[in-house]
Every structure is written in structure tokens, then in C-alpha cells.
Design an enzyme around this catalytic site. Structure first.
Site, mmCIF file in Angstrom:
data_model
loop_
_atom_site.group_PDB
_atom_site.id
_atom_site.type_symbol
_atom_site.label_atom_id
_atom_site.label_comp_id
_atom_site.label_asym_id
_atom_site.label_seq_id
_atom_site.Cartn_x
_atom_site.Cartn_y
_atom_site.Cartn_z
ATOM 1 N N CYS A 102 39.320 62.205 88.695
ATOM 2 C CA CYS A 102 39.494 63.369 87.817
ATOM 3 C C CYS A 102 38.682 63.269 86.526
ATOM 4 O O CYS A 102 37.894 64.164 86.198
ATOM 5 C CB CYS A 102 40.973 63.605 87.524
ATOM 6 S SG CYS A 102 41.770 62.280 86.576
ATOM 7 N N HIS A 149 45.833 62.893 84.011
ATOM 8 C CA HIS A 149 44.952 63.668 84.873
ATOM 9 C C HIS A 149 44.153 64.642 84.019
ATOM 10 O O HIS A 149 44.631 65.105 82.980
ATOM 11 C CB HIS A 149 45.763 64.447 85.926
ATOM 12 C CG HIS A 149 44.907 65.128 86.950
ATOM 13 N ND1 HIS A 149 44.203 64.438 87.904
ATOM 14 C CD2 HIS A 149 44.642 66.441 87.155
ATOM 15 C CE1 HIS A 149 43.537 65.304 88.666
ATOM 16 N NE2 HIS A 149 43.788 66.527 88.227
ATOM 17 N N HIS A 161 38.906 70.369 89.531
ATOM 18 C CA HIS A 161 39.278 68.973 89.325
ATOM 19 C C HIS A 161 39.111 68.176 90.611
ATOM 20 O O HIS A 161 38.942 68.723 91.697
ATOM 21 C CB HIS A 161 40.723 68.877 88.806
ATOM 22 C CG HIS A 161 41.780 69.215 89.818
ATOM 23 N ND1 HIS A 161 42.964 68.543 89.884
ATOM 24 C CD2 HIS A 161 41.836 70.153 90.798
ATOM 25 C CE1 HIS A 161 43.714 69.050 90.853
ATOM 26 N NE2 HIS A 161 43.048 70.025 91.408
#
Length: 185
Positions: A102, A149, A161
């Protein structure tokens, strides 16, 4: 004074001779001027130069009009870079160009836009300036799950993402995880 007066006829003859020689070497060209209108300023006579067109400005009759080039923010360029990696595999610790986790995707995409970001999502939570969710713009960095994240806001309520192992880089709804922070770089 008599001596300076005696030099005048010689000077006059030299000047007249130089002018005559110049007239023979450089033939007189007709004086040509074209009217040139600058909207809101006025019309001016501009001497024409052979093979050199007079520039045209928007609003001038006969002038080609080109709209101004769009201006893209670094965030918009980062989204375009991330979009070019849709479908790339998720690999923990990878930062591109062929596989990403990510924060690696966020870092890589912004690098393509000329912006250096930290490597981890926790560190990315501190970049730029905070943004309220009601004020999001394309390219804002979205941090989820307490800093664990990261994604990039792609507009229309979506992020891009690299989510988890086995799932490639993709779009996801903005509110698909618990939002921790939104940052504008």
C-alpha cells in the site's frame, strides 16, 4: 574661423558622396506596414518583414485560438501514475515499479509526480497538510486503520490502493476501511 569655414565644403562633399554611395548600394524599399489590433489596447501599424508573419493573438480576427493547457496538481499526476499500475500484484514491502504494497504504491506514484514521500503508511500520515473528508481532492493521501494502510483518493468516492496479498492494485470505495487521516501533499 576662416580655417573652419574652409573645411565645410569638403565635409559637405564627403557626406553627400557617402549618401549617394549608400543609395546605390542599398536600394530604397517601399515602406510597408500592416495594421495590428491588440484587443482592449488599440490598433498599431507594424512594419512588415518579408517571410515573417505578424503574430496573432486570441481575439484578433483570423487568429488561431488554442485553449490554455490544463494545469495538473502533483496529486492528480500521482493518481495518473497509480492508474497506470491498476492490476499490478501486491507484494509486501514492494515499492514498484512492477509490484507494490500500500505505502509503496503511494510513494511510487508521488515520485512519478516529482514528490518524495516517506516509505511507510504511518510516516505518510504526517506528510503535507490535513484535509477534512468533505474537502477531499483527487490525489489526497488517505490513511486507514490507525496508520496501517494508505491509498490515494481518485475522486468520485474512490481510492486507488494495493490492499493485500492476492489482490492487485485496484480501486476501492473511500469508506471501505476506517479512515484515520487525509493529507494533501
Amino acid at each position: 574661423m576662416a580655417s573652419s569655414n574652409s573645411h565645410r565644403p569638403a565635409r559637405r562633399a564627403a557626406v553627400a558622396g557617402a549618401m549617394a554611395l549608400g543609395a546605390m548600394i542599398l536600394p530604397a524599399a517601399p515602406a510597408m506596414a500592416e495594421p495590428f489590433n491588440i484587443p482592449g489596447v488599440g490598433t498599431f501599424d507594424v512594419p512588415a518583414v518579408p517571410n515573417l508573419p505578424i503574430p496573432q493573438f486570441p481575439g484578433t480576427p483570423g487568429a488561431p485560438f488554442a485553449p490554455p493547457a490544463p494545469v495538473f496538481s502533483a496529486g492528480q499526476r500521482a493518481v495518473e501514475a497509480a492508474q497506470s499500475k491498476l492490476g499490478a500484484p501486491y507484494v509486501y514491502g514492494a515499492a514498484g515499479p512492477n509490484a507494490f504494497d500500500c505505502s509503496g504504491l503511494v510513494q511510487w506514484a508521488f515520485a512519478q509526480a516529482g514528490i518524495g514521500l516517506p516509505r511507510t503508511s504511518g510516516a505518510q500520515a504526517g506528510v503535507g497538510v490535513p484535509v477534512s473528508l468533505s474537502d477531499l481532492q483527487v490525489g489526497d493521501v488517505i490513511i486507514y486503520n490507525g496508520g496501517g494502510h494508505a491509498g490515494i483518493y481518485a475522486g468520485d468516492g474512490n481510492i486507488i490502493h494495493a490492499s493485500t496479498s492476492g489482490t492487485p492494485v485496484r480501486y476501492a470505495p473511500l469508506n471501505s476501511m476506517a479512515i484515520y487521516a487525509a493529507r494533501r501533499v
